[in-house]
Design an enzyme around this catalytic site. Structure first.
Site, PDB file in Angstrom:
ATOM      1  N   GLY A  39       0.837  -1.204   0.000  1.00  0.00           N
ATOM      2  CA  GLY A  39       0.000   0.000   0.000  1.00  0.00           C
ATOM      3  C   GLY A  39       0.861   1.240   0.000  1.00  0.00           C
ATOM      4  O   GLY A  39       1.910   1.256   0.637  1.00  0.00           O
ATOM      5  N   ARG A  68       0.531  -4.933  -4.982  1.00  0.00           N
ATOM      6  CA  ARG A  68       0.684  -5.984  -3.966  1.00  0.00           C
ATOM      7  C   ARG A  68       1.102  -7.303  -4.618  1.00  0.00           C
ATOM      8  O   ARG A  68       0.737  -8.386  -4.165  1.00  0.00           O
ATOM      9  CB  ARG A  68      -0.613  -6.142  -3.171  1.00  0.00           C
ATOM     10  CG  ARG A  68      -0.979  -4.904  -2.348  1.00  0.00           C
ATOM     11  CD  ARG A  68      -2.045  -5.212  -1.332  1.00  0.00           C
ATOM     12  NE  ARG A  68      -2.530  -4.027  -0.635  1.00  0.00           N
ATOM     13  CZ  ARG A  68      -1.953  -3.510   0.444  1.00  0.00           C
ATOM     14  NH1 ARG A  68      -0.873  -4.065   0.946  1.00  0.00           N
ATOM     15  NH2 ARG A  68      -2.457  -2.433   1.015  1.00  0.00           N
ATOM     16  N   ARG A  83     -25.223  13.105  19.053  1.00  0.00           N
ATOM     17  CA  ARG A  83     -25.051  11.795  18.417  1.00  0.00           C
ATOM     18  C   ARG A  83     -23.809  11.056  18.910  1.00  0.00           C
ATOM     19  O   ARG A  83     -22.869  11.671  19.423  1.00  0.00           O
ATOM     20  CB  ARG A  83     -24.882  11.980  16.896  1.00  0.00           C
ATOM     21  CG  ARG A  83     -26.181  12.231  16.184  1.00  0.00           C
ATOM     22  CD  ARG A  83     -25.932  12.496  14.711  1.00  0.00           C
ATOM     23  NE  ARG A  83     -27.191  12.659  14.011  1.00  0.00           N
ATOM     24  CZ  ARG A  83     -27.336  13.295  12.854  1.00  0.00           C
ATOM     25  NH1 ARG A  83     -26.291  13.847  12.256  1.00  0.00           N
ATOM     26  NH2 ARG A  83     -28.506  13.381  12.289  1.00  0.00           N
ATOM     27  N   MET A 137      -7.685   3.080   9.569  1.00  0.00           N
ATOM     28  CA  MET A 137      -6.946   1.903   9.107  1.00  0.00           C
ATOM     29  C   MET A 137      -6.196   1.242  10.266  1.00  0.00           C
ATOM     30  O   MET A 137      -5.995   1.852  11.317  1.00  0.00           O
ATOM     31  CB  MET A 137      -6.011   2.269   7.959  1.00  0.00           C
ATOM     32  CG  MET A 137      -6.742   2.344   6.621  1.00  0.00           C
ATOM     33  SD  MET A 137      -5.604   2.509   5.227  1.00  0.00           S
ATOM     34  CE  MET A 137      -6.752   2.313   3.854  1.00  0.00           C
ATOM     35  N   ARG A 150      -4.973  -2.915  10.166  1.00  0.00           N
ATOM     36  CA  ARG A 150      -5.436  -4.270   9.929  1.00  0.00           C
ATOM     37  C   ARG A 150      -5.171  -5.176  11.135  1.00  0.00           C
ATOM     38  O   ARG A 150      -6.059  -5.845  11.627  1.00  0.00           O
ATOM     39  CB  ARG A 150      -4.672  -4.816   8.724  1.00  0.00           C
ATOM     40  CG  ARG A 150      -5.327  -5.954   8.004  1.00  0.00           C
ATOM     41  CD  ARG A 150      -4.313  -6.655   7.138  1.00  0.00           C
ATOM     42  NE  ARG A 150      -3.845  -5.904   5.996  1.00  0.00           N
ATOM     43  CZ  ARG A 150      -4.438  -5.890   4.809  1.00  0.00           C
ATOM     44  NH1 ARG A 150      -5.533  -6.556   4.633  1.00  0.00           N
ATOM     45  NH2 ARG A 150      -3.916  -5.213   3.810  1.00  0.00           N
ATOM     46  N   GLU A 191      -9.943  -0.651  11.723  1.00  0.00           N
ATOM     47  CA  GLU A 191     -10.707  -1.534  10.821  1.00  0.00           C
ATOM     48  C   GLU A 191     -10.595  -3.009  11.238  1.00  0.00           C
ATOM     49  O   GLU A 191     -11.486  -3.805  10.966  1.00  0.00           O
ATOM     50  CB  GLU A 191     -10.226  -1.373   9.384  1.00  0.00           C
ATOM     51  CG  GLU A 191      -8.751  -1.728   9.225  1.00  0.00           C
ATOM     52  CD  GLU A 191      -8.179  -1.484   7.844  1.00  0.00           C
ATOM     53  OE1 GLU A 191      -8.924  -1.173   6.917  1.00  0.00           O
ATOM     54  OE2 GLU A 191      -6.937  -1.620   7.719  1.00  0.00           O
ATOM     55  N   ARG A 250     -23.962   7.422  14.080  1.00  0.00           N
ATOM     56  CA  ARG A 250     -23.502   7.480  12.690  1.00  0.00           C
ATOM     57  C   ARG A 250     -22.082   6.921  12.629  1.00  0.00           C
ATOM     58  O   ARG A 250     -21.397   6.834  13.654  1.00  0.00           O
ATOM     59  CB  ARG A 250     -23.441   8.937  12.192  1.00  0.00           C
ATOM     60  CG  ARG A 250     -24.773   9.647  12.122  1.00  0.00           C
ATOM     61  CD  ARG A 250     -25.572   9.215  10.905  1.00  0.00           C
ATOM     62  NE  ARG A 250     -26.729  10.054  10.692  1.00  0.00           N
ATOM     63  CZ  ARG A 250     -27.917   9.885  11.264  1.00  0.00           C
ATOM     64  NH1 ARG A 250     -28.094   8.890  12.121  1.00  0.00           N
ATOM     65  NH2 ARG A 250     -28.926  10.700  11.001  1.00  0.00           N
ATOM     66  N   HIS A 280      -8.840   5.431   2.509  1.00  0.00           N
ATOM     67  CA  HIS A 280      -7.597   5.814   1.829  1.00  0.00           C
ATOM     68  C   HIS A 280      -7.260   7.296   1.936  1.00  0.00           C
ATOM     69  O   HIS A 280      -6.152   7.697   1.545  1.00  0.00           O
ATOM     70  CB  HIS A 280      -7.659   5.365   0.366  1.00  0.00           C
ATOM     71  CG  HIS A 280      -7.677   3.876   0.244  1.00  0.00           C
ATOM     72  ND1 HIS A 280      -8.814   3.134   0.403  1.00  0.00           N
ATOM     73  CD2 HIS A 280      -6.673   2.982   0.053  1.00  0.00           C
ATOM     74  CE1 HIS A 280      -8.531   1.852   0.291  1.00  0.00           C
ATOM     75  NE2 HIS A 280      -7.236   1.728   0.085  1.00  0.00           N
ATOM     76  N   GLN A 331      -6.497   8.542   4.553  1.00  0.00           N
ATOM     77  CA  GLN A 331      -5.346   8.503   5.474  1.00  0.00           C
ATOM     78  C   GLN A 331      -4.028   8.239   4.765  1.00  0.00           C
ATOM     79  O   GLN A 331      -2.956   8.501   5.292  1.00  0.00           O
ATOM     80  CB  GLN A 331      -5.539   7.393   6.520  1.00  0.00           C
ATOM     81  CG  GLN A 331      -6.700   7.616   7.434  1.00  0.00           C
ATOM     82  CD  GLN A 331      -7.193   6.306   8.042  1.00  0.00           C
ATOM     83  OE1 GLN A 331      -6.807   5.953   9.146  1.00  0.00           O
ATOM     84  NE2 GLN A 331      -8.021   5.563   7.335  1.00  0.00           N
ATOM     85  N   ARG A 332      -4.094   7.641   3.583  1.00  0.00           N
ATOM     86  CA  ARG A 332      -2.859   7.285   2.869  1.00  0.00           C
ATOM     87  C   ARG A 332      -2.472   8.301   1.796  1.00  0.00           C
ATOM     88  O   ARG A 332      -1.349   8.290   1.310  1.00  0.00           O
ATOM     89  CB  ARG A 332      -3.025   5.908   2.207  1.00  0.00           C
ATOM     90  CG  ARG A 332      -3.058   4.753   3.136  1.00  0.00           C
ATOM     91  CD  ARG A 332      -2.266   3.570   2.628  1.00  0.00           C
ATOM     92  NE  ARG A 332      -2.512   3.222   1.267  1.00  0.00           N
ATOM     93  CZ  ARG A 332      -3.084   2.070   0.853  1.00  0.00           C
ATOM     94  NH1 ARG A 332      -3.468   1.186   1.740  1.00  0.00           N
ATOM     95  NH2 ARG A 332      -3.232   1.815  -0.402  1.00  0.00           N
TER      96      ARG A 332
HETATM   97  O1  F6P Z   1      -0.961  -0.588   3.885  1.00  0.00           O
HETATM   98  C1  F6P Z   1      -1.697  -1.044   4.972  1.00  0.00           C
HETATM   99  C2  F6P Z   1      -3.128  -0.688   4.777  1.00  0.00           C
HETATM  100  O2  F6P Z   1      -3.240   0.701   4.769  1.00  0.00           O
HETATM  101  C3  F6P Z   1      -4.056  -1.320   5.806  1.00  0.00           C
HETATM  102  O3  F6P Z   1      -4.246  -0.573   6.949  1.00  0.00           O
HETATM  103  C4  F6P Z   1      -5.319  -1.518   5.020  1.00  0.00           C
HETATM  104  O4  F6P Z   1      -6.066  -2.593   5.531  1.00  0.00           O
HETATM  105  C5  F6P Z   1      -4.804  -1.824   3.663  1.00  0.00           C
HETATM  106  O5  F6P Z   1      -3.582  -1.175   3.531  1.00  0.00           O
HETATM  107  C6  F6P Z   1      -5.731  -1.394   2.539  1.00  0.00           C
HETATM  108  O6  F6P Z   1      -5.192  -1.849   1.360  1.00  0.00           O
HETATM  109  P1  F6P Z   1      -5.698  -1.493  -0.095  1.00  0.00           P
HETATM  110  O7  F6P Z   1      -5.105  -0.167  -0.452  1.00  0.00           O
HETATM  111  O8  F6P Z   1      -5.141  -2.582  -0.935  1.00  0.00           O
HETATM  112  O9  F6P Z   1      -7.182  -1.424  -0.070  1.00  0.00           O
END
Ligand code: F6P
Length: 357
Positions: free
Chosen positions: A10, A72, A162, A169, A171, A222, A271, A277, A279-280
């Protein structure tokens, strides 16, 4: 020296800063030349490259994503995949490879080392769950984004009385949830390391509201786990049935299951938001730019010291070299000290209402 570089797994804010540091120091200090293998291990497996010199890395420091792109792909899952990788590296005259990635990418790096490919690793993941290093770059940026999101949902949750669940994220480890939960003043933090009883979560919220609070913020990784299984509560443990080439399921959806269970059990309108994503993506924080730069500089120095089969790592404030085996040995869980901080600051079950906060 001619050196191959790739980014796998990722993406993560700061990848470009690592690539830039490797190329700049390698070019200026060691007169190296670089070959960029694109799309992670797929590039090395299928011989897909891009030019990687000073021009390519110009202006990329603040940019998210990775100019090398990523995937990946797991070469070990392809016929003679590892052998093809070794051959393609040689085809380009590369004497060494720098692989920037998390435990999946680095586990492939370790397998290549076992067949005499000279690889140095750089630790990357927003999840911060890689062993052998104190912090991975990208984590700080993700925490800042999650914290800002928690701040924002606070005001709307308060305005509407609420409960809002923020799914972040993480895992296997709850680093982002714990840090952003503390920084954002969440009322409840749920992480994979500590399976939770949904009735206790509901009771905590009831007690908090009985103390005169009208809203609550729950932060859930998550990968957080219902003690009795999410399926029992109408949720699913993974989105879709497919796994990636490293055997990972696609997580997501715990936030909405939690919100409906909390509403059902407490009667408080609930809610959920999934940061996913967001976050990324985007520009890395200043902390991540500096850390990523230091990792890149560390990695190129390690190549020239011949420290193959090793990864650049942060210990205290020093960049050191650790065996790849240490990095991929196990998933790094949230430290006890950080868990204690979360426990110390969060709402406590059975706090006497008469003491009112
Ligand atoms: O890189 C780790 C991560 O950000 C995890 O926290 C998350 O579950 C996963 O990647 C999501 O992956 P993808 O971008 O393949 O949906």
């Amino acid at each position: 020296m001619r050196i191959g570089v790739l980014t796998g797994g990722g993406d993560c804010p700061g990848l470009n800063a690592v690539i830039r540091a490797i190329v700049r120091k390698g070019t200026f200090h060691y007169e190296d030349e670089f070959v960029g293998f694109v799309e992670g291990w797929r590039g090395l497996l299928e011989n897909k490259t891009m030019e990687l010199g000073l021009t390519a890395v110009g202006g990329i420091l603040p940019r998210g994503g990775t100019i090398l792109r990523t995937s990946r792909t797991n070469p070990a899952k392809h016929d003679n995949g590892l052998k093809h990788c070794a051959e393609n590296l040689l085809k380009h005259g590369c004497e060494a490879l720098i692989a920037i990635g998390g435990d999946d990418t680095l586990s492939v790096a370790q397998r290549l080392c076992a067949i005499d490919v000279k690889v140095v690793g750089v630790p990357k993941t927003i999840d911060n769950d890689l062993s052998g290093t104190d912090f991975t770059f990208g984590f700080d940026t993700a925490v800042n984004i999650a914290t800002e999101a928690i701040d924002r949902v606070h005001t709307t949750a308060e305005a509407h009385n609420r409960v809002i669940v923020v799914e972040v994220m993480g895992r296997d480890s709850g680093w982002i949830a714990t840090y952003s939960g503390i920084a954002g003043g969440a009322d409840i933090i749920l992480i994979p390391e500590v399976p939770f009883d949904i009735e206790q979560v509901a009771e905590l919220i009831r007690q908090r509201h009985a103390r005169g609070r009208y809203f609550s913020i729950v932060v859930a990784a998550e990968g957080a786990k219902f003690a009795d299984g999410i399926e029992k509560h109408g949720g699913v443990s993974a989105l879709g049935a497919g796994k990636d080439e490293f055997g990972h399921l696609r997580l997501g959806g715990i936030g909405s299951t939690l919100a409906s269970e909390i509403e059902k059990r407490t009667g408080f309108e609930s809610r959920s938001v999934v940061l996913g994503h967001i976050q990324r993506g985007g520009t890395p924080s200043a902390f991540d730019r500096v850390l990523a730069t230091r990792y890149g500089l560390g990695a190129i120095d390690m190549v020239h010291r011949g420290e193959f089969g090793h990864m650049a790592a942060l210990r205290g404030n020093k960049i050191i070299s650790v065996p790849l085996a240490e990095a991929v040995s196990s998933n790094r869980k949230v430290d006890k000290e950080i868990l204690d901080a979360a426990i110390g600051i969060l709402d406590k079950l059975d706090y006497k209402v008469s003491k009112a906060s």
